[in-house]
Design a protein around this motif. Structure first.
Motif, PDB file in Angstrom:
ATOM      1  N   LYS A 178       4.022  -7.418   0.667  1.00  0.00           N
ATOM      2  CA  LYS A 178       2.953  -8.045   1.454  1.00  0.00           C
ATOM      3  C   LYS A 178       2.727  -7.280   2.756  1.00  0.00           C
ATOM      4  O   LYS A 178       1.587  -7.032   3.152  1.00  0.00           O
ATOM      5  CB  LYS A 178       3.317  -9.495   1.754  1.00  0.00           C
ATOM      6  CG  LYS A 178       2.253 -10.232   2.523  1.00  0.00           C
ATOM      7  CD  LYS A 178       2.648 -11.674   2.759  1.00  0.00           C
ATOM      8  CE  LYS A 178       1.586 -12.374   3.582  1.00  0.00           C
ATOM      9  NZ  LYS A 178       1.929 -13.750   3.884  1.00  0.00           N
ATOM     10  N   LEU A 179       3.816  -6.900   3.430  1.00  0.00           N
ATOM     11  CA  LEU A 179       3.688  -6.144   4.680  1.00  0.00           C
ATOM     12  C   LEU A 179       3.026  -4.794   4.444  1.00  0.00           C
ATOM     13  O   LEU A 179       2.191  -4.357   5.241  1.00  0.00           O
ATOM     14  CB  LEU A 179       5.059  -5.963   5.339  1.00  0.00           C
ATOM     15  CG  LEU A 179       5.681  -7.249   5.894  1.00  0.00           C
ATOM     16  CD1 LEU A 179       7.111  -6.979   6.349  1.00  0.00           C
ATOM     17  CD2 LEU A 179       4.856  -7.808   7.026  1.00  0.00           C
ATOM     18  N   GLU A 181       0.901  -4.074   2.088  1.00  0.00           N
ATOM     19  CA  GLU A 181      -0.528  -4.339   1.808  1.00  0.00           C
ATOM     20  C   GLU A 181      -1.281  -4.637   3.104  1.00  0.00           C
ATOM     21  O   GLU A 181      -2.414  -4.178   3.277  1.00  0.00           O
ATOM     22  CB  GLU A 181      -0.659  -5.510   0.840  1.00  0.00           C
ATOM     23  CG  GLU A 181      -0.209  -5.194  -0.556  1.00  0.00           C
ATOM     24  CD  GLU A 181      -0.123  -6.421  -1.461  1.00  0.00           C
ATOM     25  OE1 GLU A 181      -0.435  -7.545  -0.999  1.00  0.00           O
ATOM     26  OE2 GLU A 181       0.259  -6.251  -2.632  1.00  0.00           O
ATOM     27  N   GLU A 182      -0.649  -5.391   4.013  1.00  0.00           N
ATOM     28  CA  GLU A 182      -1.289  -5.691   5.294  1.00  0.00           C
ATOM     29  C   GLU A 182      -1.479  -4.423   6.114  1.00  0.00           C
ATOM     30  O   GLU A 182      -2.523  -4.229   6.722  1.00  0.00           O
ATOM     31  CB  GLU A 182      -0.472  -6.714   6.071  1.00  0.00           C
ATOM     32  CG  GLU A 182      -0.566  -8.101   5.506  1.00  0.00           C
ATOM     33  CD  GLU A 182       0.310  -9.097   6.258  1.00  0.00           C
ATOM     34  OE1 GLU A 182       0.993  -8.715   7.243  1.00  0.00           O
ATOM     35  OE2 GLU A 182       0.325 -10.280   5.849  1.00  0.00           O
ATOM     36  N   ARG A 183      -0.466  -3.575   6.130  1.00  0.00           N
ATOM     37  CA  ARG A 183      -0.585  -2.301   6.866  1.00  0.00           C
ATOM     38  C   ARG A 183      -1.667  -1.417   6.270  1.00  0.00           C
ATOM     39  O   ARG A 183      -2.439  -0.798   6.990  1.00  0.00           O
ATOM     40  CB  ARG A 183       0.750  -1.559   6.844  1.00  0.00           C
ATOM     41  CG  ARG A 183       1.776  -2.152   7.792  1.00  0.00           C
ATOM     42  CD  ARG A 183       3.022  -1.267   7.853  1.00  0.00           C
ATOM     43  NE  ARG A 183       4.142  -2.102   8.195  1.00  0.00           N
ATOM     44  CZ  ARG A 183       5.254  -2.221   7.485  1.00  0.00           C
ATOM     45  NH1 ARG A 183       5.438  -1.515   6.388  1.00  0.00           N
ATOM     46  NH2 ARG A 183       6.211  -3.027   7.871  1.00  0.00           N
ATOM     47  N   GLY A 185      -4.266  -2.434   4.682  1.00  0.00           N
ATOM     48  CA  GLY A 185      -5.555  -3.049   4.993  1.00  0.00           C
ATOM     49  C   GLY A 185      -6.022  -2.744   6.406  1.00  0.00           C
ATOM     50  O   GLY A 185      -7.221  -2.704   6.671  1.00  0.00           O
ATOM     51  N   ARG A 186      -5.079  -2.532   7.324  1.00  0.00           N
ATOM     52  CA  ARG A 186      -5.434  -2.218   8.719  1.00  0.00           C
ATOM     53  C   ARG A 186      -5.774  -0.741   8.904  1.00  0.00           C
ATOM     54  O   ARG A 186      -6.428  -0.397   9.856  1.00  0.00           O
ATOM     55  CB  ARG A 186      -4.274  -2.568   9.644  1.00  0.00           C
ATOM     56  CG  ARG A 186      -4.185  -4.037   9.908  1.00  0.00           C
ATOM     57  CD  ARG A 186      -3.153  -4.312  10.956  1.00  0.00           C
ATOM     58  NE  ARG A 186      -2.155  -5.181  10.343  1.00  0.00           N
ATOM     59  CZ  ARG A 186      -0.863  -5.162  10.597  1.00  0.00           C
ATOM     60  NH1 ARG A 186      -0.375  -4.335  11.440  1.00  0.00           N
ATOM     61  NH2 ARG A 186      -0.056  -5.997   9.981  1.00  0.00           N
TER      62      ARG A 186
END
Length: 187
Positions: A178-179, A181-183, A185-186
């Motif tokens: 999840k982390l 994927e979040e990175r 996405g940013r």
């Protein structure tokens, strides 16, 4: 039973999802509130995006409970365990009463347990109430003895289908994914 700081239990939080196990926990919470002369807070948590303005089921439940004890009914939106703990902190709750669904093994590993998270993070004692007893399950009786049960992942002896160590590793890997994927996405 004493609340925080050795005082008498004056505020009891009953969190409900309107399941059978919540119904049993509600009766226990009502009995404790009656015993201690406490106010009973009935809380229903909805997921973000759902209507948090009120619930006909909660209104009906609160009316039934009010016949025997003082009741405050509330609906909040968010992750259930976090909202339950937050509510308890904000309202000076002395005891939280929750029903448990009795999930084990893969289901518990994948879905987690709201009751387990509340127990770990609550600012006060938590009473977990198992779901109502049902007729004996012939499949349950056919399970091998605990000495023969093994984790499906690492094959070590385990009461659950997935042992605590493997559950922790699976949750950690999911969090790392999840982390990432979040990175991504940013970026």
């Amino acid at each position: 039973m004493s609340g925080e700081g050795g005082g008498i239990v004056r505020q009891i939080l009953f969190a409900t999802d309107f399941s059978d196990s919540s119904e049993v926990a509600g009766r226990v919470a009502r009995d404790y509130a009656r015993h201690f002369g406490a106010r009973l807070h009935a809380l229903h948590v909805v997921w973000p995006g759902a209507d948090a303005t009120g619930s006909p089921l909660l209104d009906k439940l609160a009316a039934e409970l009010r016949a025997e004890v003082p009741v405050v009914a509330a609906v909040e939106s968010g992750a259930p365990a976090a909202r339950i703990v937050s509510y308890a902190e904000r309202h000076g709750i002395d005891l939280i009463v929750l029903g448990t669904h009795g999930r084990t093994g893969v289901t518990r590993a994948l879905l987690g347990s709201v009751a387990e998270r509340v127990v770990r993070t609550a600012p006060c004692p938590v009473l977990t109430v198992p779901r109502a007893r049902r007729a004996p399950d012939p499949l349950r009786e056919a399970e091998p003895p605990s000495s023969l049960r093994r984790c499906l992942v690492c094959v070590t002896p385990s009461e659950d289908l997935i042992c605590a160590a493997c559950r922790a590793r699976i949750r950690g890997e999911a969090l790392e994914r999840k982390l990432r994927e979040e990175r991504a996405g940013r970026a």
